[in-house]
Write a protein that holds these residues in place. Structure first.
Motif, PDB file in Angstrom:
ATOM      1  N   LEU A 112     -26.557  -4.976   0.715  1.00 54.70           N
ATOM      2  CA  LEU A 112     -27.210  -6.186   0.248  1.00 54.70           C
ATOM      3  C   LEU A 112     -28.104  -6.787   1.318  1.00 54.70           C
ATOM      4  O   LEU A 112     -29.103  -7.414   1.011  1.00 54.70           O
ATOM      5  CB  LEU A 112     -26.174  -7.206  -0.199  1.00 54.70           C
ATOM      6  CG  LEU A 112     -26.591  -7.984  -1.443  1.00 54.70           C
ATOM      7  CD1 LEU A 112     -26.627  -7.044  -2.632  1.00 54.70           C
ATOM      8  CD2 LEU A 112     -25.651  -9.120  -1.708  1.00 54.70           C
ATOM      9  N   TYR A 133     -18.384  -8.629   3.299  1.00 53.87           N
ATOM     10  CA  TYR A 133     -19.756  -8.489   2.806  1.00 53.87           C
ATOM     11  C   TYR A 133     -19.877  -7.184   2.070  1.00 53.87           C
ATOM     12  O   TYR A 133     -19.122  -6.247   2.304  1.00 53.87           O
ATOM     13  CB  TYR A 133     -20.756  -8.487   3.955  1.00 53.87           C
ATOM     14  CG  TYR A 133     -21.122  -9.843   4.467  1.00 53.87           C
ATOM     15  CD1 TYR A 133     -21.883 -10.708   3.680  1.00 53.87           C
ATOM     16  CD2 TYR A 133     -20.732 -10.263   5.725  1.00 53.87           C
ATOM     17  CE1 TYR A 133     -22.234 -11.957   4.144  1.00 53.87           C
ATOM     18  CE2 TYR A 133     -21.079 -11.507   6.201  1.00 53.87           C
ATOM     19  CZ  TYR A 133     -21.834 -12.346   5.410  1.00 53.87           C
ATOM     20  OH  TYR A 133     -22.184 -13.577   5.878  1.00 53.87           O
ATOM     21  N   PRO A 153     -33.887  -6.760   0.603  1.00 49.69           N
ATOM     22  CA  PRO A 153     -34.200  -8.170   0.649  1.00 49.69           C
ATOM     23  C   PRO A 153     -34.317  -8.782  -0.746  1.00 49.69           C
ATOM     24  O   PRO A 153     -34.074  -9.946  -0.930  1.00 49.69           O
ATOM     25  CB  PRO A 153     -35.530  -8.228   1.398  1.00 49.69           C
ATOM     26  CG  PRO A 153     -36.103  -6.865   1.292  1.00 49.69           C
ATOM     27  CD  PRO A 153     -35.000  -5.920   1.003  1.00 49.69           C
ATOM     28  N   TYR A 154     -34.727  -7.998  -1.716  1.00 44.04           N
ATOM     29  CA  TYR A 154     -34.887  -8.546  -3.051  1.00 44.04           C
ATOM     30  C   TYR A 154     -33.996  -7.820  -4.019  1.00 44.04           C
ATOM     31  O   TYR A 154     -33.809  -6.625  -3.938  1.00 44.04           O
ATOM     32  CB  TYR A 154     -36.329  -8.411  -3.524  1.00 44.04           C
ATOM     33  CG  TYR A 154     -37.276  -9.084  -2.599  1.00 44.04           C
ATOM     34  CD1 TYR A 154     -37.291 -10.474  -2.503  1.00 44.04           C
ATOM     35  CD2 TYR A 154     -38.114  -8.351  -1.792  1.00 44.04           C
ATOM     36  CE1 TYR A 154     -38.143 -11.103  -1.635  1.00 44.04           C
ATOM     37  CE2 TYR A 154     -38.971  -8.976  -0.926  1.00 44.04           C
ATOM     38  CZ  TYR A 154     -38.982 -10.356  -0.851  1.00 44.04           C
ATOM     39  OH  TYR A 154     -39.814 -10.982   0.004  1.00 44.04           O
ATOM     40  N   ARG A 155     -33.489  -8.570  -4.934  1.00 42.62           N
ATOM     41  CA  ARG A 155     -32.696  -7.964  -5.966  1.00 42.62           C
ATOM     42  C   ARG A 155     -33.400  -8.266  -7.274  1.00 42.62           C
ATOM     43  O   ARG A 155     -33.408  -9.393  -7.751  1.00 42.62           O
ATOM     44  CB  ARG A 155     -31.313  -8.584  -5.966  1.00 42.62           C
ATOM     45  CG  ARG A 155     -30.352  -7.764  -6.734  1.00 42.62           C
ATOM     46  CD  ARG A 155     -29.033  -8.451  -6.828  1.00 42.62           C
ATOM     47  NE  ARG A 155     -28.401  -8.013  -8.054  1.00 42.62           N
ATOM     48  CZ  ARG A 155     -27.889  -6.824  -8.207  1.00 42.62           C
ATOM     49  NH1 ARG A 155     -27.911  -5.974  -7.224  1.00 42.62           N
ATOM     50  NH2 ARG A 155     -27.350  -6.479  -9.345  1.00 42.62           N
ATOM     51  N   THR A 156     -34.071  -7.314  -7.815  1.00 43.44           N
ATOM     52  CA  THR A 156     -34.803  -7.556  -9.045  1.00 43.44           C
ATOM     53  C   THR A 156     -34.395  -6.532 -10.074  1.00 43.44           C
ATOM     54  O   THR A 156     -33.783  -5.501  -9.758  1.00 43.44           O
ATOM     55  CB  THR A 156     -36.321  -7.433  -8.841  1.00 43.44           C
ATOM     56  OG1 THR A 156     -36.603  -6.089  -8.481  1.00 43.44           O
ATOM     57  CG2 THR A 156     -36.822  -8.350  -7.755  1.00 43.44           C
ATOM     58  N   ALA A 157     -34.783  -6.830 -11.305  1.00 44.78           N
ATOM     59  CA  ALA A 157     -34.484  -5.897 -12.375  1.00 44.78           C
ATOM     60  C   ALA A 157     -35.140  -4.550 -12.096  1.00 44.78           C
ATOM     61  O   ALA A 157     -34.605  -3.505 -12.398  1.00 44.78           O
ATOM     62  CB  ALA A 157     -34.960  -6.471 -13.701  1.00 44.78           C
TER      63      ALA A 157
END
Lengths: 277, 425
Positions: free
Chosen positions: B19, B15, B23-27
């Motif tokens: 990550l 892993y 919780p969110y992967r945004t621009a």
């Protein structure tokens, strides 16, 4: 020994491109049905008029369009009563919008399932499309009633209606798989969807007749598969003048491309959904 | 090899650190991290962002075996189950199994609050792999097992949490797959229902199905399983018959000596040089009685002048449950804010008469003020362990030896009171 009959499952690292596992998808067809059924059940719980919303949404949009575009702006409607002209387009369009918005968010909304249970992930967007199809059928009943009211009888071309429905389905599933898989990595998708829907609405001849575009723009409109769907619905059901010509082939080709891209991206990202969601 | 239900060869899963936390992967996140660490060189960059949650897992499970998987938190138990249940794919290695697998990583997966009990059984059954017909056959048995028959047509959002858990477990318990994979689900419901669940799992095992059962509950593992496997830091540490393994697991703590010495570190401004458990008088020992305080001495070296460094001590039970913890500044307001280079000792004392007998571990840490960055950390098997024995004389007591986690005594008083007026209606 009974052990011989038991299926053998092999787990190994999965990287890169993978073929569509249709056999597995077929085995989980009941799950697709259950997911669609759940969406139907849940959507109208604790609402006063329940499933009537499935009809009310396109119907009210039609009323607004008739007043604004048909009455005030006086847009032409290929010689058909404007409400019927708009509604015949809105029924497949609302189905498409439903698929787009719901499947775009579907994987994220089913996060707890994806991180806890294995099943073919495609069942989720497929379930959304199936639920949308049920709404579509309900709205179609109203469309039929309106045709009776306005005294418009379908021509023999109605036999081709399933083709246009299939075209819409292909496009909806393609965009749905693409957006849902992308949303797992980039939550930006949920903000993009409303704009996409708005833009796509104007690029589709729903409120206006396709003839308002001069050539070559008229042909370029064919790149939008939903334009083909909407024109096809009007032509086969209401007998509108503009029979879809070559542009329907173009629409079909584009729709198949969208679905292919959607499925490839979905399959490619599927293995890491649980880790990345 | 048709008598094997599960076979794994060198199974491993890698892993990326961080990550899970984001919780969110945004621009926007990408831009934000650009602002906070403009040159992409945060202090964390020095660490390898990849880590192996599990690695080199090679084991066989014969058909009909009930295998218990034990290990401290973070040992990779859940990752192993996720791999075997195909929720996630391995990074390396290979596994195969014969038969239909049902997994129970969580009770009530896919339950929808708006749906009724009956509807949820159908949906949950379908998600866990049952066909429409199989669900229809079992729905009555499931409702009866969960004891919620009269609420079958009530939305589950109106259920009590106990009812909800019972229903969720019953669906899973009636799946009847060839291989059942269960994670910690027995932590649900009241004691009576837990017993019923254990019984049901035992039946599943007796029917010749293969069960993989992950639990912290050593008693449950002992009762249900034939074989057991101990995971630690992603590797298999022990494997064998359940009796051997649970015994070895518990006594592996006892072997540790009271004192552990550590090599000097040059890569950190402070490091821990020695950990030792002592009596209140300062005598090193690893066995204590419940009426003794347990003292953890943390000796540490400050290599260069440090502002606001904190020393932490955390107490864990042998199965990895985090019990309590303190920093030196909390426990000792006069702890210095600035330390010159040199050797220091902090003593943490854990009071007597609190914990029941068993094996425990202290873990120690030196960090910056708010724990933003760790200078040194020790949580390995070789340090901080001690055993506690309850030497209380229970001969005149009603209950005898306690089986609870804590021994903390409760106060009680009694008086004569007026009868309550009868409750009307």
């Amino acid at each position: 020994m009974t052990t011989v009959e038991k299926p053998l499952t092999v787990i190994r690292p999965q990287e890169g491109w993978r073929a569509l596992n249709l056999a597995e998808l077929w085995r989980s067809r009941e799950l697709v049905g259950f997911l669609a059924w759940r969406d139907m059940q849940v959507r109208y719980r604790q609402t006063a008029i329940g499933v009537v919303w499935a009809i009310a949404q396109p119907f009210l949009t039609m009323v607004i369009f008739s007043v604004v575009f048909g009455h005030l702006a006086g847009l032409k409607s290929e010689g058909l009563p404007y409400p019927l002209f708009a509604f015949a387009a809105l029924v497949p369009w609302q189905f498409f919008v439903y698929c787009l918005t719901q499947s775009g968010n579907s994987l994220v909304a089913n996060q707890s399932l994806i991180t806890k249970v294995y099943f073919p992930r495609l069942a989720i967007p497929l379930g959304v499309v199936l639920a949308g199809l049920i709404d579509f059928l309900l709205a179609s009943v109203v469309l039929g009633a309106m045709m009776v009211y306005y005294g418009v009888a379908p021509t023999r071309a109605v036999l081709l209606l399933p083709v246009f429905l299939l075209l819409g389905l292909t496009t909806a599933l393609g965009v749905g798989t693409l957006l849902s898989a992308t949303a797992v990595r980039f939550r930006d998708v949920q903000y993009v969807i409303p704009f996409l829907v708005q833009f796509w609405l104007f690029a589709t001849p729903i409120a206006y007749e396709p003839g308002i575009f001069p050539q070559p723009w008229r042909s370029i409109l064919g790149l939008n598969p939903m334009a083909g769907v909407v024109e096809g619905f009007r032509w086969s059901l209401l007998g509108s003048h503009t029979a879809p010509g070559y542009s329907i082939l173009l629409s079909g080709a584009v729709a198949v491309c969208i679905l292919a891209v959607g499925l490839v991206v979905f399959r490619r990202m599927e293995a890491s959904f649980a880790d990345r969601i | 090899m048709s008598d094997l239900a599960i076979r794994t060869v060198g199974l491993g899963k890698k892993y990326r650190r961080g990550l899970h936390v984001e919780p969110y992967r945004t621009a926007r996140d990408a831009i934000a991290s650009l602002v906070t660490t403009p040159f992409g060189r945060g202090p964390r960059k020095q660490e390898d962002p990849w880590f192996w949650a599990v690695r080199d897992l090679t084991f066989d499970v014969a058909e009909g075996t009930v295998l218990g998987v034990i290990g401290p938190n973070g040992a990779g138990k859940t990752t192993l189950l996720k791999l075997l249940s195909r929720v996630t794919t391995p990074t390396e290695g290979y596994a195969e199994f014969r038969g239909r697998v049902a997994t129970l990583l969580e009770v009530g997966t896919g339950f929808h609050l708006e749906l009724t009990g009956r509807e949820n059984i159908k949906l949950n059954g379908a998600i866990l792999g049952l066909g429409r017909k199989q669900i229809a056959e079992r729905i009555d048995r499931i409702l009866d097992f969960a004891e919620v028959r009269e609420f079958a047509d009530t939305p589950v959002k109106r259920y009590s949490s106990g009812m909800f858990m019972r229903l969720a477990f019953s669906v899973a318990a009636h799946l009847e797959p060839d291989i059942l994979i269960v994670d910690e689900v027995l932590a649900v419901g009241d004691a009576a229902f837990q017993k019923k669940c254990l019984g049901r799992l035992g039946e599943v095992g007796a029917e010749g199905r293969t069960v993989l059962f992950v639990s912290h509950n050593m008693a449950a593992v002992n009762q249900l399983c034939d074989r057991a496997l101990v995971l630690n830091k992603g590797h298999i540490e022990l494997e064998g018959s359940v009796r051997d393994v649970t015994e070895a697991y518990l006594t592996s703590f006892a072997g540790a000596s009271a004192e552990a010495l550590f090599e000097p570190r040059s890569d950190s401004p402070a490091y821990i040089s020695r950990l030792v458990t002592t009596s209140a008088e300062g005598r090193p020992q690893s066995r204590f009685t419940s009426d003794e305080a347990v003292v953890l001495e943390v000796d540490f070296e400050v290599v260069q002048r440090l502002d606001g460094a904190r020393v932490w001590a955390w107490l864990y039970s042998a199965d990895g449950t985090w019990l309590c913890g303190a920093t030196d500044s909390e426990a000792n307001p006069s702890a210095p804010a600035t330390r010159e280079a040199g050797a220091y000792r902090t003593r943490f004392a854990f009071p007597a008469h609190v914990l029941n007998e068993g094996a425990y571990q202290f873990r120690a840490l030196i960090s910056t003020q708010r724990g933003m960055r760790n200078w040194d950390y020790h949580d390995d098997r070789s340090s901080g362990f001690f055993e506690l024995e309850d030497t209380t004389d229970y001969t005149s007591s009603d209950l005898g030896k306690r089986r609870s986690l804590l021994l903390v005594p409760m106060a009680a008083e009694e008086q004569r009171i007026e009868r309550h007026a009868a409750v009307v209606g």
